[in-house]
Write a protein that holds these residues in place. Structure first.
Motif, PDB file in Angstrom:
ATOM      1  N   SER A 256       0.860  -1.176   0.000  1.00  0.00           N
ATOM      2  CA  SER A 256       0.000   0.000   0.000  1.00  0.00           C
ATOM      3  C   SER A 256       0.905   1.238   0.000  1.00  0.00           C
ATOM      4  O   SER A 256       1.639   1.440   0.966  1.00  0.00           O
ATOM      5  CB  SER A 256      -0.913   0.024   1.222  1.00  0.00           C
ATOM      6  N   PRO A 257       0.927   1.995  -1.091  1.00  0.00           N
ATOM      7  CA  PRO A 257       0.045   1.949  -2.256  1.00  0.00           C
ATOM      8  C   PRO A 257       0.334   0.725  -3.131  1.00  0.00           C
ATOM      9  O   PRO A 257       1.387   0.103  -3.016  1.00  0.00           O
ATOM     10  CB  PRO A 257       0.377   3.239  -3.011  1.00  0.00           C
ATOM     11  N   ALA A 271      -0.765  -3.664   3.454  1.00  0.00           N
ATOM     12  CA  ALA A 271      -2.159  -3.903   3.786  1.00  0.00           C
ATOM     13  C   ALA A 271      -2.326  -5.365   4.156  1.00  0.00           C
ATOM     14  O   ALA A 271      -1.824  -6.258   3.465  1.00  0.00           O
ATOM     15  CB  ALA A 271      -3.061  -3.548   2.595  1.00  0.00           C
ATOM     16  N   SER A 341      -4.305   5.442  -5.342  1.00  0.00           N
ATOM     17  CA  SER A 341      -4.161   4.304  -4.433  1.00  0.00           C
ATOM     18  C   SER A 341      -4.710   4.684  -3.074  1.00  0.00           C
ATOM     19  O   SER A 341      -4.430   5.777  -2.557  1.00  0.00           O
ATOM     20  CB  SER A 341      -2.695   3.884  -4.294  1.00  0.00           C
ATOM     21  N   ARG A 343      -7.143   2.943   0.644  1.00  0.00           N
ATOM     22  CA  ARG A 343      -7.532   1.788   1.450  1.00  0.00           C
ATOM     23  C   ARG A 343      -8.871   2.094   2.106  1.00  0.00           C
ATOM     24  O   ARG A 343      -9.103   3.204   2.584  1.00  0.00           O
ATOM     25  CB  ARG A 343      -6.470   1.483   2.503  1.00  0.00           C
ATOM     26  N   SER A 374      -5.406  -7.881  -2.713  1.00  0.00           N
ATOM     27  CA  SER A 374      -6.404  -7.241  -1.860  1.00  0.00           C
ATOM     28  C   SER A 374      -7.746  -7.941  -2.023  1.00  0.00           C
ATOM     29  O   SER A 374      -8.139  -8.314  -3.128  1.00  0.00           O
ATOM     30  CB  SER A 374      -6.556  -5.765  -2.248  1.00  0.00           C
ATOM     31  N   ALA A 429      -6.903  -2.670   0.489  1.00  0.00           N
ATOM     32  CA  ALA A 429      -6.250  -1.676  -0.364  1.00  0.00           C
ATOM     33  C   ALA A 429      -6.867  -1.708  -1.760  1.00  0.00           C
ATOM     34  O   ALA A 429      -7.450  -2.711  -2.183  1.00  0.00           O
ATOM     35  CB  ALA A 429      -4.754  -1.962  -0.447  1.00  0.00           C
TER      36      ALA A 429
END
Length: 775
Positions: A256-257, A271, A341, A343, A374, A429
C-alpha cells in the motif's frame, strides 16, 4: 533419425515457417521423445544467499541440460548425485539464490534437448525449510518444529497433517499456507489448537489470498500448540502440496500503495490483517525500470522473518488517498488522469475524489485489487456536483469493474469508491487506474512456453479483448533469436482470437531457452496502438485458478528447440487471396516418415470458429500414399474484407493410433474483386463541346481472371462516358468523358467509376473519380 520422402524434387533442407511437426506413436515409426514436464518441485522454497538441493519430479526429465530460473543463471544437474540426469521422472539441482534475490514467488523450467517445460512456481523465502516427516496425521503424532520455519508437505486423500511448536506468553505468530498461490489444487484450511485440543483460531480462504488460509494469533500463555492443515474437502494426493509458513512476519495481503511511478522514490506500507507494526519499505524505481512491477518485503520491528508483496510500476502520476474524504464536501481533489491508491480502512468506508473535467472528456477508470492480493470488491460510482449518480460499475468476474465515462458537461465531478459488500479493514487496499479513452485491445496467450521442433513449428492461441475497435490486429513476436521465424499473422476484423505459429531452422541448437513477447499492433484512426500479450489467464487455469499470479511471470513466453519430428505439413501458397463471392485454392502438402502411409483427414482447427464468418473451406483427405490435397476456400457476400489467419489439422489413423498434425497459419486475405486508379491529365478541365481522357489502371483480385465492365456514374446532364469492357488479359484502358456544348459549367467531385464482372454482377466495386471542371 526420421527418414522422409520429399513431396518435391527441389533439393535442400526445409526452411521458413511452412512446416509443422506431426507427433505420433506407431509400431512402424520412431517414438517421439516427451517434452519435459514438471509435476513437483521439492522443497517449495529456497533461501537467499544459500545453496539448496532441489529435486524436480515429473516426466521427460532424462537428459535435462539445466534448470532455468527467474533469479539466477541456468543451473546444471547436480554432478555429485549418482545417475543424476538419467531418470525420466526425477532430477536434482543445487540451487543458489543470490543474497539480494527478492523474496516471493519465482519460477523455474527444465530445459533439455527435448525442449522446455512449462513454468513451475518456486518460492524464495527467508524462513528455514523443514520437510514434512510423515506419520503426523493426528494431534497425538504431530511433527514438532522450531519457529520460525517453512514446512514443505503434502496432504493425502482423507488425511490431515499436524505440527506442534513452542511459543512464549505474549508472542504473536503468523501462520499461512501457500497452496493455490504455488499452483497446488489443495484447498487448504488451518486450525490452531491449544494443548487441550481447544480451537484457538481457524482460517479457510483468507480474503485476497487465492483461497489460501492465514492466521495471526497472539498467545496468552507459554506452551506447546498444534496446527492442523487439511483440504477443506478432505481431498489429497501427489499434487496436493503446500508450504506452511510459521513465524513472526506480518500478516499481509498486499503493498500500500499498490503502484508507484517509474523513476520515483516511494515509501511502501502494507495492507493486511496484521500490519500495524510492519516496517515500511523505501524504494527507488529507476526511470528505465523495464518491468511493470517491483518487489517489496517487510518484517515486524525486531522480527526475524519476512512477508512479501509487489507493487505495480506505471508511467502515470500516482495519487495517495488522504482521509477524511468520506463525504461529498470532504472529497479529495485529484488530477483527472492520475491513478489513485487508497484503502477502505473500516467497514462501510467510502472514499471520494473530485475532478475538474471538460465537456466531452472521456476516461476509463479501472479498479485494481484482487490481482494484487487485496480482497476488496470495488463499487465505483461517478457523481455530479450535487451528488447525483451518473454511472456505476462493480466487479467483472474476478477482476474489478471498468467505468467508461464521458463527462456530459464542463465542471466538477466526484468518483466514489467503496466495497460492494460494505467491507473494510487494514487489508482492503485498492488502486483506480485512469487513462484517457481511446479505442484499443488487450491480448492473452494460451501458453507460457513453446517447444519448437527443429525444422518445424509450434503454435499457440492469442485472444483479444477489444475496446471500440473491430479491425485487424497484426501479431508479431519480439525477442526471437536467430533461426526463428513467424509468418504474417492477424486476428482478423471482428474476430477475437487466432493461432500464432513460430518456426525454427533445422540446425538450431537444442537446450537453449529464449524469452519473447507477443505484440499486437493496429492503426486506429490517427494512432498506432500496440499491446503485449499476457499469460496470466493460462497460468491461472493451470495453477488451480489462483487469482494472484506473480507479476514477474505475466507477459513473457519462452521458446526452446525440441527434436525434429518425423512428419510435417506445409501449405502452398502460404497466403491465399480471394474475396466476396470468390474462390481460391491452396495445396496442403505432407512429408511422410517411414510407415506413415495411410490417408490423412483434414479439418479446420479449431473446429468451431476456426474460419472467419461467412468463409468456408472444402477439404479433401490426402489419400493413402499421396503427398498432397487441395483446400478450396470460398466467401459469400457477407464476408468481411481484411487479413485473417487459419489453421488446418490432419489426422492419420493406423494400428489404432490416431496421429494429429497441424499446419502453420495460413494467411487469408479477403480483398475487393477490383482495385483501380484513375489518372487525369495535367489539365482537369472538360471544355463544353469537348473531351477529357482518363487513364484507368485496373488490378484484379487474384481469384478473378475475367473481363471487367467499366461504367461512369453520377455524371451531370450533358456529360457522358461510353461503357467499356476490359478483356481479361488487359489491365489498362482510357475512358473518354464528353461534354455537350450546352453543358452547365461546374466542378464535378462525386463521379464514380463502377467496375463489375459481366458474368457476375455481385463482383462489383465503386471507385471515386478525381474532380474535374466543366468549362
Amino acid at each position: 533419425m526420421p527418414v522422409f520422402r520429399r513431396s518435391s524434387p527441389t533439393p535442400g533442407r526445409f526452411t521458413g515457417w511452412g512446416w509443422l511437426l506431426l507427433a505420433f506413436t506407431s509400431s512402424t515409426a520412431p517414438a517421439v521423445a516427451q517434452t519435459p514436464a514438471i509435476g513437483l518441485v521439492q522443497p517449495r522454497a529456497v533461501a537467499p544467499g544459500q545453496e539448496t538441493s532441489v529435486t524436480v519430479r515429473g516426466q521427460g526429465l532424462a537428459g535435462a541440460a539445466h534448470l532455468w530460473t527467474t533469479f539466477s543463471a541456468p543451473i546444471p544437474p547436480a554432478g555429485d548425485v549418482e545417475g543424476n540426469g538419467q531418470s525420466e521422472t526425477e532430477c536434482v539441482f543445487r540451487v543458489a539464490a543470490p543474497a539480494d534475490a527478492p523474496l516471493g514467488i519465482h519460477a523455474v523450467r527444465i530445459v533439455s534437448p527435448r525442449g522446455a517445460s512449462l513454468i513451475a512456481p518456486l518460492l524464495i523465502d527467508d524462513l528455514p525449510s523443514v520437510a514434512e516427516a510423515g506419520g503426523n496425521q493426528s494431534a497425538a503424532t504431530a511433527q514438532e518444529v522450531a519457529l520460525p520455519c517453512g514446512i514443505d508437505g503434502r496432504v493425502d486423500n482423507l488425511t490431515r497433517d499436524f505440527f506442534k511448536f513452542h511459543v512464549q506468553g505474549g508472542q504473536t505468530v503468523t501462520l499461512e499456507a501457500l497452496a493455490r498461490r504455488l499452483g497446488s489444487p489443495l484447498d487448504a484450511s488451518l486450525y490452531l489448537y491449544d494443548s487441550q485440543g481447544r480451537i484457538l483460531a481457524y482460517s479457510d480462504d483468507a480474503p485476497g489470498l487465492s483461497a489460501d488460509p492465514q492466521i495471526v494469533h497472539t498467545f496468552k500463555d507459554e506452551g506447546t500448540y498444534v496446527v492442523e492443515l487439511r483440504d477443506i474437502r478432505y481431498q489429497g494426493g501427489d499434487g496436493h502440496t503446500y508450504r506452511l509458513r510459521i513465524g513472526d512476519f506480518p500478516g499481509l495481503n498486499s503493498a500500500s500503495p499498490l503502484a508507484v511511478r517509474r523513476g520515483s522514490d516511494a515509501r511502501i506500507d502494507f495492507a493486511g490483517v496484521s500490519v500495524a507494526d510492519a516496517s515500511p519499505a523505501f524504494i527507488s524505481v529507476p526511470a528505465d525500470w523495464p518491468h511493470g512491477w517491483y518487489p517489496v518485503s517487510t518484517r515486524r520491528a525486531g522480527g526475524v522473518s519476512s512477508a512479501f508483496a509487489f507493487v505495480a510500476v506505471s508511467d502515470t502520476e500516482e495519487v495517495l488517498e488522504r482521509e477524511p474524504n468520506d463525504t461529498q464536501p470532504q472529497a479529495q481533489r485529484a488530477p483527472l488522469g492520475a491513478s489513485i491508491s487508497g484503502r477502505l480502512d473500516q467497514p462501510g468506508d467510502v472514499d471520494r475524489f473530485t475532478f475538474t473535467a471538460a465537456q466531452g472528456d472521456r476516461f476509463i477508470f479501472t479498479g485494481m485489487t484482487r490481482d494484487q492480493g487485496s480482497p476488496a470488491d470495488l463499487l465505483l460510482r461517478m457523481l455530479d456536483a450535487s451528488g447525483n449518480q451518473l454511472a456505476a460499475v462493480d466487479d467483472n468476474g474476478t477482476a474489478e469493474g471498468v467505468l467508461d465515462f464521458a463527462f456530459p458537461a464542463a465542471g466538477e465531478f466526484t468518483l466514489e469508491v467503496s466495497d460492494l459488500s460494505r467491507r473494510g479493514g487494514p487489508q482492503y487496499a485498492y488502486r483506480i487506474a485512469q487513462e484517457r479513452w481511446r479505442p484499443g485491445f488487450s491480448l492473452a496467450a494460451s501458453s507460457d512456453t513453446l517447444s519448437v521442433p527443429a525444422g518445424g513449428v509450434a503454435a499457440l492461441t492469442v485472444s483479444a479483448a477489444r475496446r471500440d475497435y473491430g479491425g485487424a490486429i497484426e501479431l508479431t513476436v519480439e525477442g526471437l533469436p536467430e533461426g526463428y521465424a513467424v509468418p504474417s499473422t492477424h486476428i482478423g476484423p471482428g474476430l477475437n482470437q487466432t493461432v500464432l505459429t513460430i518456426a525454427v531452422d533445422a540446425g538450431a541448437l537444442p537446450a537453449n531457452l529464449s524469452g519473447v513477447s507477443i505484440v499486437g499492433r493496429a492503426r486506429i484512426g490517427e494512432d498506432d496502438v500496440a499491446a503485449r500479450a499476457s499469460v496470466t489467464a493460462a497460468l491461472r487455469a493451470r495453477w488451480s485458478n489462483a487469482i494472484v499470479v506473480p507479476a514477474r511471470m505475466e507477459r513473457e513466453v519462452a521458446v526452446a528447440v525440441a527434436p525434429a519430428q518425423p512428419i510435417r505439413l506445409r501449405v502452398e501458397p502460404p497466403v491465399v487471396v480471394f474475396g466476396k463471392n470468390l474462390t481460391a485454392t491452396a495445396r496442403v502438402i505432407v512429408e511422410r516418415g517411414d510407415g506413415m502411409d495411410e490417408a490423412i483427414a483434414l479439418a479446420v482447427n479449431p473446429p468451431q470458429d476456426g474460419l472467419p464468418p461467412n468463409v468456408a473451406v472444402d477439404l479433401k483427405p490426402i489419400d493413402k500414399g499421396q503427398t498432397e490435397s487441395v483446400a478450396t476456400f470460398t466467401a459469400n457476400e457477407n464476408a468481411a474484407l481484411g487479413p485473417f489467419t487459419v489453421v488446418l489439422s490432419g489426422t492419420h489413423q493406423k494400428d489404432n493410433a490416431a496421429v494429429v498434425a497441424t499446419t502453420p497459419g495460413i494467411g487469408l486475405r479477403l480483398e475487393p474483386p477490383f482495385e483501380a486508379t484513375a489518372a487525369m491529365p495535367e489539365s482537369t478541365a472538360l471544355p463544353r463541346g469537348g473531351e477529357l481522357k482518363l487513364k484507368i489502371d485496373l488490378k484484379r483480385n487474384p481469384a478473378y481472371a475475367g473481363d471487367a465492365k467499366l461504367v461512369v456514374e453520377k455524371l451531370p446532364a450533358g456529360v457522358t462516358a461510353a461503357e467499356t469492357v476490359l478483356p481479361a488479359d488487359q489491365s489498362t484502358v482510357e475512358l473518354l468523358l464528353t461534354a455537350a456544348a450546352d453543358a452547365a459549367p461546374a466542378t464535378i467531385a462525386d463521379a464514380l467509376l463502377k467496375i463489375t464482372s459481366p458474368a457476375d454482377a455481385k463482383l462489383a466495386v465503386d471507385v471515386p473519380l478525381p474532380a474535374f471542371q466543366i468549362q
